[in-house]
Design an enzyme around this catalytic site. Structure first.
Site, PDB file in Angstrom:
ATOM      1  N   GLU A  32      50.851  35.441  42.193  1.00 46.78           N
ATOM      2  CA  GLU A  32      51.520  36.322  43.155  1.00 46.78           C
ATOM      3  C   GLU A  32      52.946  35.874  43.447  1.00 46.78           C
ATOM      4  OE1 GLU A  32      49.056  36.722  46.614  1.00 46.78           O
ATOM      5  OE2 GLU A  32      47.405  37.573  45.465  1.00 46.78           O
ATOM      6  N   LYS A  51      46.150  41.796  39.090  1.00 46.04           N
ATOM      7  CA  LYS A  51      44.754  41.337  38.998  1.00 46.04           C
ATOM      8  C   LYS A  51      43.937  42.282  38.122  1.00 46.04           C
ATOM      9  CE  LYS A  51      44.781  39.020  43.475  1.00 46.04           C
ATOM     10  NZ  LYS A  51      44.233  38.985  44.836  1.00 46.04           N
ATOM     11  N   ALA A  68      40.955  43.060  44.419  1.00 45.71           N
ATOM     12  CA  ALA A  68      41.636  43.528  45.631  1.00 45.71           C
ATOM     13  C   ALA A  68      42.678  42.510  46.061  1.00 45.71           C
ATOM     14  CB  ALA A  68      40.629  43.750  46.758  1.00 45.71           C
ATOM     15  N   ASP A  69      43.615  42.967  46.861  1.00 46.55           N
ATOM     16  CA  ASP A  69      44.596  42.079  47.468  1.00 46.55           C
ATOM     17  C   ASP A  69      44.952  42.657  48.834  1.00 46.55           C
ATOM     18  OD1 ASP A  69      46.249  39.617  46.693  1.00 46.55           O
ATOM     19  OD2 ASP A  69      47.713  40.910  47.680  1.00 46.55           O
ATOM     20  N   SER A  70      45.242  41.783  49.771  1.00 48.99           N
ATOM     21  CA  SER A  70      45.614  42.215  51.125  1.00 48.99           C
ATOM     22  C   SER A  70      46.826  41.441  51.616  1.00 48.99           C
ATOM     23  CB  SER A  70      44.465  41.963  52.113  1.00 48.99           C
ATOM     24  OG  SER A  70      43.337  42.723  51.787  1.00 48.99           O
TER      25      SER A  70
END
Length: 190
Positions: A32, A51, A68-70
């Site tokens: 990231e 991802k 997923a990413d947050s």
């Protein structure tokens, strides 16, 4: 069809378990730090897409992979995972008594379907108790959570009002994922 959760997040794993979804958990590495944007929506989308590309390398005929990413946004300022206690305290000070947004990008890839969703969970927070902030920082629970936000414990008593999509706030749009999984099953029967 086998489902793989391409994430080390215990919150995401718990969400799937709570919804009775069977899965295997595998870590996917995506850097990231290579993303240079400071826009929260763009960042979370690009991180999830990265991802998803890594997930394609693992894709087999009879499996589906969820990633997923947050990130957290306070006044459109992005908060990722705090690197240390000082940064964690800065994040919490910014959130204190304000509205926070948890932006979650969730994706599913299978042999018959590719689904991607960017959703936002909003919460208006009450002022934090200073002694509770100190305990929270000492506990280390904030580590690994975007913006140090833990809606399941620390932040829970401070939520004045919020949107209804809590799973998004916890890091995975489970409702959307369930719809995508059902669609994937129907498509595979064609």
């Amino acid at each position: 069809m086998e489902l793989i959760l391409g994430s080390q997040s215990s919150a995401r794993a718990n969400l799937l378990k709570e919804h009775g979804i069977k899965f295997e958990q595998k870590a996917l590495y995506f850097d990231e730090e290579s993303l240079k944007t400071t826009d929260p929506r763009e960042f979370v989308y690009l991180a999830c897409k990265g991802k998803l590309e890594k997930a394609k390398e693992l894709l087999a005929n009879n499996c589906a992979i969820v990633v997923a990413d947050s990130v957290v946004s306070v006044g459109n300022r992005m908060q990722r995972k705090a690197k240390n206690k000082r940064e964690a305290l800065e994040f919490l000070k910014r959130q204190n008594g304000n509205e926070i947004e948890v932006l979650t990008c969730s994706a599913l890839i299978s042999p018959v379907l590719e689904w991607l969703d960017l959703s936002v969970f909003r919460a208006r927070l009450k002022a934090f108790d200073c002694s509770e902030i100190e305990k929270y920082l000492e506990s280390g629970l904030w580590q690994g959570s975007a913006g140090c936000v833990r809606l399941e414990d620390f932040h829970k008593p401070y939520i004045k009002s919020s949107s209804k999509n809590l799973s998004v706030g916890l890091g995975l749009n489970v409702e959307g994922l369930l719809g995508a999984l059902k669609l994937g099953v129907k498509l595979s029967l064609l």
